[in-house]
Scaffold this active site. Sequence first.
Site, PDB file in Angstrom:
ATOM      1  N   ASP A 156      -5.773   2.071  -3.643  1.00 57.63           N
ATOM      2  CA  ASP A 156      -7.062   1.867  -2.988  1.00 57.63           C
ATOM      3  C   ASP A 156      -7.508   3.074  -2.171  1.00 57.63           C
ATOM      4  O   ASP A 156      -8.546   3.032  -1.523  1.00 57.63           O
ATOM      5  CB  ASP A 156      -7.064   0.597  -2.130  1.00 57.63           C
ATOM      6  N   ASP A 174      -0.871   1.324  -3.988  1.00 56.10           N
ATOM      7  CA  ASP A 174      -1.689   0.251  -4.568  1.00 56.10           C
ATOM      8  C   ASP A 174      -3.033   0.747  -5.076  1.00 56.10           C
ATOM      9  O   ASP A 174      -3.845  -0.044  -5.550  1.00 56.10           O
ATOM     10  CB  ASP A 174      -1.872  -0.901  -3.577  1.00 56.10           C
ATOM     11  N   SER A 194       0.808  -1.212   0.000  1.00 54.41           N
ATOM     12  CA  SER A 194       0.000   0.000   0.000  1.00 54.41           C
ATOM     13  C   SER A 194       0.846   1.269   0.000  1.00 54.41           C
ATOM     14  O   SER A 194       1.622   1.509  -0.911  1.00 54.41           O
ATOM     15  CB  SER A 194      -0.961  -0.049   1.196  1.00 54.41           C
ATOM     16  N   ASP A 200      -2.345   6.309  -3.546  1.00 57.52           N
ATOM     17  CA  ASP A 200      -1.233   5.652  -2.854  1.00 57.52           C
ATOM     18  C   ASP A 200      -0.687   4.538  -3.738  1.00 57.52           C
ATOM     19  O   ASP A 200      -1.147   4.335  -4.859  1.00 57.52           O
ATOM     20  CB  ASP A 200      -1.665   5.134  -1.478  1.00 57.52           C
TER      21      ASP A 200
END
Length: 449
Positions: A247, A245, A101, A243
């Site tokens: 999400d 990743d 993340s 960010d």
Amino acid sequence: MGTLFGTDGIRGVANRYPMDAPMAFAVGQAVTYVLKKEKHRTRIIIGKDTRISGYMLESALLAGITSMGGNPYLVGVLPTPGIAFITESMRADAGIVISASHNPYQDNGIKIFGGNGFKLSDEQEEVIENLVLDGKLADKVPPVDRMGQAHRIDDVLGRYIVFLKNTFPRELSMEGMKIVMDTANGATYRVAPESFTELGADLDVIHNAPNGININAACGSQHTEDLRKRVVEKGAAIGLAFDGDGDRLIAVDEQGREITGDQILIICGKMLKGKGRLKNDLLVSTVMSNLGLTVACKKYGFRQHAAKVGDRYVLEDMQRLGSVLGGEESGHVIFLDHHTTGDGILTAIQLIAAMLESGKPLSELARLMDVFPQKLINIDVKSKPDISTLPQVVQAVKDVESALGDQGRVLVRYSGTQNMCRVMVEGPSDEITLKYCRQIADVVKAAIG
């Protein structure tokens, strides 16, 4: 949470236990074994962000899955919510995401979605964890003729872009809208620019050249300095920061000011309520959400429920209580009518839809919620005893709560992914908030730091 799985899967420094090749191999085996069905070869999607260690972990997972008789389908670099979407749309048995993340490139992680596109429950993760840790997976492998085969899917980007674009109301248009985007050199680096370009936006993209080690490096949702400056320079209507990743979303208004996940919830909640689509008039936030969110919910006639920290817990409570909108201050926002998980690109599309429908600039919409001054201090800890068993900490919290009254609040909790205690205080001014936060943090540090 168990020994391996935290609030968002398994995390650690790459190439070190537990985020090394042997562990990834074992996780691949365990997931495949748990999902095995009669006369059905387990199909598992594998995707990743742009970290250099993703290649190693991808190969190890592939080996583990095939050795246990499953068929892995590699999709390459794709945002976490894109992997959830592909898993569900392809009717796969599971989707595995290789990402840490918003963490720096040295870290990596593994999180798992079920075939329905939702993250696995704590109970399902516990079954997988026990299989990994008991060391007996080698006894469960099938004969050679039942081993699996790996496949690569080449058109996932296009499928995901079509899905995202279809969430944007057809009566609206982004044609010519100036948008600055920061992809954090991460998983959104291709799909986000293409999605907004196809929707007609006049796009300026920064931090969009991943090299394996620059993901989240002074950029993205955790570091919006460059984005804020660029939005003002370009005269853009909005800035979008994702960010690593993809999400979560942190937005920037046309004046270069950061818009939090809580403010996005209120803006989008008001839009949905106006359309009669805010089911049960309910927003699900977390215990870390700003006190201003609670005040705004009361003002606009929303019900609010505070879940435990972690988008998985927000989602669980949304499903349990019948809500279609929930999220965290950090920018994880879930539109359950559209998707099974938080999606930064989808959130950006909905936020822009709210701007266009209202005809108001983002700075004006942001004023729907007054943000209370908030201070967060993270303390490294050696252990995580129950906070209620630490009398000196309990007393320090009570003292501050008494002093603040209804003008603020206190929250002391452990991180779900790190050996860290978080002390959060909200109050009437920055000075008072910082003073009380430091006061409690010093007591926590003395007790368990």
